[in-house]
Write a protein that holds these residues in place. Structure first.
Motif, PDB file in Angstrom:
ATOM      1  N   LEU A 249       0.858  -1.191   0.000  1.00 16.90           N
ATOM      2  CA  LEU A 249       0.000   0.000   0.000  1.00 16.90           C
ATOM      3  C   LEU A 249       0.894   1.241   0.000  1.00 16.90           C
ATOM      4  O   LEU A 249       1.858   1.303   0.762  1.00 16.90           O
ATOM      5  CB  LEU A 249      -0.894  -0.001   1.240  1.00 16.90           C
ATOM      6  CG  LEU A 249      -1.923   1.119   1.303  1.00 16.90           C
ATOM      7  CD1 LEU A 249      -3.022   0.884   0.274  1.00 16.90           C
ATOM      8  CD2 LEU A 249      -2.539   1.209   2.706  1.00 16.90           C
ATOM      9  N   THR A 250       0.582   2.215  -0.834  1.00 15.49           N
ATOM     10  CA  THR A 250       1.426   3.412  -0.903  1.00 15.49           C
ATOM     11  C   THR A 250       0.832   4.534  -0.046  1.00 15.49           C
ATOM     12  O   THR A 250      -0.345   4.486   0.320  1.00 15.49           O
ATOM     13  CB  THR A 250       1.546   3.924  -2.360  1.00 15.49           C
ATOM     14  OG1 THR A 250       0.349   4.632  -2.696  1.00 15.49           O
ATOM     15  CG2 THR A 250       1.800   2.799  -3.335  1.00 15.49           C
ATOM     16  N   PRO A 251       1.615   5.572   0.244  1.00 16.12           N
ATOM     17  CA  PRO A 251       1.078   6.700   1.024  1.00 16.12           C
ATOM     18  C   PRO A 251      -0.059   7.412   0.297  1.00 16.12           C
ATOM     19  O   PRO A 251      -0.804   8.166   0.910  1.00 16.12           O
ATOM     20  CB  PRO A 251       2.284   7.633   1.186  1.00 16.12           C
ATOM     21  CG  PRO A 251       3.476   6.779   0.925  1.00 16.12           C
ATOM     22  CD  PRO A 251       3.059   5.715  -0.027  1.00 16.12           C
ATOM     23  N   ALA A 252      -0.198   7.182  -1.017  1.00 12.68           N
ATOM     24  CA  ALA A 252      -1.305   7.790  -1.766  1.00 12.68           C
ATOM     25  C   ALA A 252      -2.561   6.922  -1.680  1.00 12.68           C
ATOM     26  O   ALA A 252      -3.534   7.174  -2.386  1.00 12.68           O
ATOM     27  CB  ALA A 252      -0.899   7.973  -3.234  1.00 12.68           C
ATOM     28  N   ALA A 253      -2.525   5.894  -0.814  1.00 12.86           N
ATOM     29  CA  ALA A 253      -3.649   4.957  -0.639  1.00 12.86           C
ATOM     30  C   ALA A 253      -3.946   4.195  -1.928  1.00 12.86           C
ATOM     31  O   ALA A 253      -5.076   3.777  -2.165  1.00 12.86           O
ATOM     32  CB  ALA A 253      -4.896   5.658  -0.116  1.00 12.86           C
ATOM     33  N   THR A 254      -2.934   4.017  -2.765  1.00 13.44           N
ATOM     34  CA  THR A 254      -3.065   3.157  -3.945  1.00 13.44           C
ATOM     35  C   THR A 254      -2.277   1.878  -3.671  1.00 13.44           C
ATOM     36  O   THR A 254      -1.465   1.823  -2.747  1.00 13.44           O
ATOM     37  CB  THR A 254      -2.487   3.835  -5.204  1.00 13.44           C
ATOM     38  OG1 THR A 254      -1.089   4.087  -4.973  1.00 13.44           O
ATOM     39  CG2 THR A 254      -3.213   5.146  -5.501  1.00 13.44           C
ATOM     40  N   LEU A 255      -2.528   0.896  -4.522  1.00 13.12           N
ATOM     41  CA  LEU A 255      -1.873  -0.393  -4.336  1.00 13.12           C
ATOM     42  C   LEU A 255      -0.820  -0.591  -5.432  1.00 13.12           C
ATOM     43  O   LEU A 255      -1.153  -0.578  -6.617  1.00 13.12           O
ATOM     44  CB  LEU A 255      -2.946  -1.488  -4.419  1.00 13.12           C
ATOM     45  CG  LEU A 255      -2.551  -2.896  -4.014  1.00 13.12           C
ATOM     46  CD1 LEU A 255      -2.084  -2.941  -2.566  1.00 13.12           C
ATOM     47  CD2 LEU A 255      -3.755  -3.828  -4.205  1.00 13.12           C
ATOM     48  N   ALA A 256       0.439  -0.737  -5.011  1.00  4.05           N
ATOM     49  CA  ALA A 256       1.487  -0.992  -6.016  1.00  4.05           C
ATOM     50  C   ALA A 256       1.331  -2.396  -6.579  1.00  4.05           C
ATOM     51  O   ALA A 256       1.618  -2.641  -7.745  1.00  4.05           O
ATOM     52  CB  ALA A 256       2.859  -0.819  -5.397  1.00  4.05           C
ATOM     53  N   GLY A 257       0.850  -3.314  -5.741  1.00  2.00           N
ATOM     54  CA  GLY A 257       0.571  -4.676  -6.212  1.00  2.00           C
ATOM     55  C   GLY A 257       1.766  -5.601  -6.074  1.00  2.00           C
ATOM     56  O   GLY A 257       2.921  -5.176  -6.184  1.00  2.00           O
ATOM     57  N   ALA A 378      11.314   3.256  -7.572  1.00  2.00           N
ATOM     58  CA  ALA A 378      11.026   2.820  -6.198  1.00  2.00           C
ATOM     59  C   ALA A 378       9.666   3.372  -5.784  1.00  2.00           C
ATOM     60  O   ALA A 378       9.358   4.535  -6.008  1.00  2.00           O
ATOM     61  CB  ALA A 378      12.107   3.314  -5.243  1.00  2.00           C
ATOM     62  N   VAL A 379       8.858   2.485  -5.204  1.00  2.00           N
ATOM     63  CA  VAL A 379       7.522   2.879  -4.751  1.00  2.00           C
ATOM     64  C   VAL A 379       7.483   2.743  -3.225  1.00  2.00           C
ATOM     65  O   VAL A 379       7.780   1.665  -2.692  1.00  2.00           O
ATOM     66  CB  VAL A 379       6.438   1.954  -5.357  1.00  2.00           C
ATOM     67  CG1 VAL A 379       5.047   2.427  -4.959  1.00  2.00           C
ATOM     68  CG2 VAL A 379       6.564   1.850  -6.866  1.00  2.00           C
ATOM     69  N   PRO A 380       7.146   3.822  -2.508  1.00  2.00           N
ATOM     70  CA  PRO A 380       7.081   3.718  -1.038  1.00  2.00           C
ATOM     71  C   PRO A 380       5.887   2.871  -0.620  1.00  2.00           C
ATOM     72  O   PRO A 380       4.796   3.010  -1.181  1.00  2.00           O
ATOM     73  CB  PRO A 380       6.891   5.174  -0.593  1.00  2.00           C
ATOM     74  CG  PRO A 380       6.276   5.862  -1.770  1.00  2.00           C
ATOM     75  CD  PRO A 380       6.759   5.154  -2.999  1.00  2.00           C
ATOM     76  N   VAL A 381       6.105   1.997   0.366  1.00  2.00           N
ATOM     77  CA  VAL A 381       5.008   1.115   0.804  1.00  2.00           C
ATOM     78  C   VAL A 381       4.927   1.046   2.329  1.00  2.00           C
ATOM     79  O   VAL A 381       5.941   1.156   3.027  1.00  2.00           O
ATOM     80  CB  VAL A 381       5.157  -0.313   0.225  1.00  2.00           C
ATOM     81  CG1 VAL A 381       4.780  -0.344  -1.240  1.00  2.00           C
ATOM     82  CG2 VAL A 381       6.563  -0.883   0.429  1.00  2.00           C
ATOM     83  N   THR A 382       3.706   0.865   2.782  1.00  2.00           N
ATOM     84  CA  THR A 382       3.455   0.709   4.218  1.00  2.00           C
ATOM     85  C   THR A 382       2.615  -0.549   4.428  1.00  2.00           C
ATOM     86  O   THR A 382       1.883  -0.960   3.529  1.00  2.00           O
ATOM     87  CB  THR A 382       2.664   1.905   4.788  1.00  2.00           C
ATOM     88  OG1 THR A 382       1.491   2.081   3.980  1.00  2.00           O
ATOM     89  CG2 THR A 382       3.461   3.179   4.781  1.00  2.00           C
ATOM     90  N   PRO A 383       2.700  -1.157   5.628  1.00  2.00           N
ATOM     91  CA  PRO A 383       1.900  -2.364   5.882  1.00  2.00           C
ATOM     92  C   PRO A 383       0.425  -2.013   6.064  1.00  2.00           C
ATOM     93  O   PRO A 383       0.093  -0.951   6.594  1.00  2.00           O
ATOM     94  CB  PRO A 383       2.494  -2.912   7.178  1.00  2.00           C
ATOM     95  CG  PRO A 383       3.198  -1.772   7.827  1.00  2.00           C
ATOM     96  CD  PRO A 383       3.570  -0.797   6.760  1.00  2.00           C
ATOM     97  N   ALA A 384      -0.435  -2.930   5.615  1.00  2.00           N
ATOM     98  CA  ALA A 384      -1.878  -2.660   5.699  1.00  2.00           C
ATOM     99  C   ALA A 384      -2.656  -3.924   6.040  1.00  2.00           C
ATOM    100  O   ALA A 384      -2.234  -5.037   5.741  1.00  2.00           O
ATOM    101  CB  ALA A 384      -2.371  -2.099   4.377  1.00  2.00           C
ATOM    102  N   LEU A 385      -3.793  -3.687   6.664  1.00  2.00           N
ATOM    103  CA  LEU A 385      -4.795  -4.742   6.874  1.00  2.00           C
ATOM    104  C   LEU A 385      -5.887  -4.534   5.831  1.00  2.00           C
ATOM    105  O   LEU A 385      -6.442  -3.443   5.733  1.00  2.00           O
ATOM    106  CB  LEU A 385      -5.394  -4.615   8.287  1.00  2.00           C
ATOM    107  CG  LEU A 385      -6.673  -5.407   8.554  1.00  2.00           C
ATOM    108  CD1 LEU A 385      -6.419  -6.914   8.461  1.00  2.00           C
ATOM    109  CD2 LEU A 385      -7.231  -5.066   9.951  1.00  2.00           C
TER     110      LEU A 385
END
Ligand SMILES: Cc1cc2nc3c(=O)[nH]c(=O)nc-3n(C[C@H](O)[C@H](O)[C@H](O)COP(=O)(O)OP(=O)(O)OC[C@H]3O[C@@H](n4cnc5c(N)ncnc54)[C@H](O)[C@@H]3O)c2cc1C
Length: 452
Positions: A249-257, A378-385
């Protein structure tokens, strides 16, 4: 067909539950769908999803020369969950998956095809089927269109199911909260398709403490209503610690996949180091990313991987959001994502070496499509439920069961409302095993009610 005054079936929740409405109508039953959220068609999990639905033994697989069977799918579920999944339910869903998908294509008109450009972790065959754009919103829009054109299905929105009760007359009633007050709707059966409890922070903290600190990226309507309604009727619950996480999940609330990873990308922490074998699965990688240095990181890919992922609406949205950094070489990439250049260069070199000769890297990764080549992205990602996987215990017909194994009369559950087939925790989740119980249990519930 109904001997009671109301619809044969009340479906609560217009996500995967709509498949029950359509299947029941195709078998001659009348259906009322009650949905709490006016914006469900873009707000629920089915709409937010990547629309990957596994099917074993489908005609699309045969056309592509892919050998698969429900038994092989079941074996994959067993392997991914270390034998912890509900075997009967997993067998029922693997068994119905091909028929479900072919029915969705032929009777509902979904433009389905088999994904063959990459394989998701844990699936031993290409078996994920999807729609053009690989977006749940488009898939759900087609389902909603079919619902609206059915003479046998009515949709009541906004309307929230608050209870299921037996009246003095012995008839089941769906108790529904509407802007005009409470309505009690007599019916033969109710399907709880209201998803899980991901939006209830207290329940998440109680049952899923390892991911409670992560971003919740799922439907706001997942407040655990099915659990409360079912438990009042004596229903058993199971696997409440199970969930689908995601590490892209990116900080833009999109999914890099995770197609990025399966095409050869790596995930690094804020220090520029990899911290595991990404190809084991994106669900368990959410907790791994949370535990990594900084609790967030970057997916590092190259132009080849970027091109390969453009078939995903989610990935295109990620690129358009502007969160991606680009760099001509490892040193420039290190500067762009603010990590030590020597550390990042060593990380990329080690990954390259493993990808080039196929030897397992220090984390045991052996799946690489090809080595990453500069220039990089590079795509920034954060952990998500994304959603919870535990819920009401159901049988192979989606009937809700009590602890003694008997069925609660007239009550069915599907999708996130029901206990799923991913075992405990996050690691048992196989791509598509959110939508398969959502669509598949809805389909099976309708067929059972119709005596099909
Ligand atoms: C970003 C993302 C990507 C995903 N990608 C995939 C994928 O590719 N493949 C896959 O298998 N899974 C995927 N998943 C998981 C998948 O989306 C879910 O497992 C699945 O959609 C759940 O379906 P559902 O019908 O249970 O719930 P939903 O689709 O959320 O539908 C439940 C509906 O019930 C309504 N509701 C809630 N309470 C009530 C009530 N009391 N009365 C009336 N209505 C109520 C809600 O408003 C909602 O519209 C993804 C999830 C996310 C977040």
């Amino acid at each position: 067909m109904s001997a009671v005054e109301g619809p044969d079936l009340v479906v609560a929740g217009a996500g995967g539950g709509l498949v029950a409405a359509l299947r029941a109508a195709s078998l001659g039953l009348s259906v009322l769908v009650v949905e709490r959220n006016e914006h469900f068609a873009r707000g629920n999990n089915t709409a937010m999803s990547t629309a990957m639905v596994p099917g074993a033994g489908t005609r699309w697989q045969r056309e592509a020369g892919v050998e698969d069977s429900p038994e092989q799918f079941l074996a994959d579920v067993r392997a991914k969950t270390h034998g912890e999944a509900d075997e009967r339910l997993a067998a029922a869903l693997a068994g119905v998956s091909a028929r479900l998908l072919e029915w969705l294509a032929d009777d509902v008109g979904l433009p389905l095809s088999l994904v063959t450009d990459f394989g998701y972790p844990g699936h031993s065959a290409y078996r994920c089927h999807t729609v053009p754009g690989r977006a749940g919103q488009a898939m759900l829009a087609d389902v909603v269109r079919a619902v609206r054109s059915s003479d046998l299905v009515d949709l009541m929105v906004p309307a929230r199911l608050t209870g299921v009760e037996e009246g003095d007359d012995g008839v089941l009633h769906a108790v529904v909260d509407t802007p005009n007050g409470e309505e009690r709707i007599p019916t033969r059966a109710v399907l709880l398709a209201t998803n899980g409890f991901g939006a209830d922070r207290e329940l998440v903290a109680e049952h899923l403490p390892e991911i409670a600190g992560a971003t919740y990226h799922g439907s706001e309507g997942s407040t655990g209503d099915a659990l409360r309604i079912g438990e009042r009727l004596g229903a058993a619950t199971a696997y409440l610690d199970a969930y689908q996480g995601h590490a892209a999940l990116t900080p833009a609330a999109t999914l890099a996949g995770w197609a990025t990873v399966m095409h050869g990308a790596v995930v690094v922490d804020v220090a520029g180091r990899r911290f595991g074998d990404e190809t084991t699965g994106y669900s368990e990688y959410a907790a791994a990313l949370q535990a990594a240095e900084g609790g967030r990181g970057w997916i590092v890919l190259d132009e080849r991987v970027h091109e390969a992922c453009l078939s995903f609406t989610d990935y295109r949205d990620t690129v358009e959001s502007g969160v991606t950094r680009t760099a001509d070489d490892a040193a420039a990439l290190a500067a762009a994502i603010e990590v030590d250049p020597e550390v990042l260069a060593a990380t990329l070199e080690a990954a390259r070496a493993s990808a080039a000769d196929g030897t397992p890297d220090e984390h045991g990764r052996t799946r690489w499509e090809a080595p990453l080549e500069a220039p990089y992205r590079a795509v920034p990602v954060t952990p998500a439920l994304f959603h919870t996987q535990g819920g009401l215990v159901v049988d192979e017909h989606a009937r809700v069961l009590r602890a003694d194994g008997s069925a609660v009369p007239g009550l069915y559950a599907s999708g996130g409302a029901a206990a799923g087939i991913s075992g405990h925790g996050a690691a048992g989740y196989l791509a598509g095993n959110g939508l398969l119980p959502a669509l598949g249990l809805a389909f099976l519930a309708a067929e059972h009610l119709a005596g099909h």
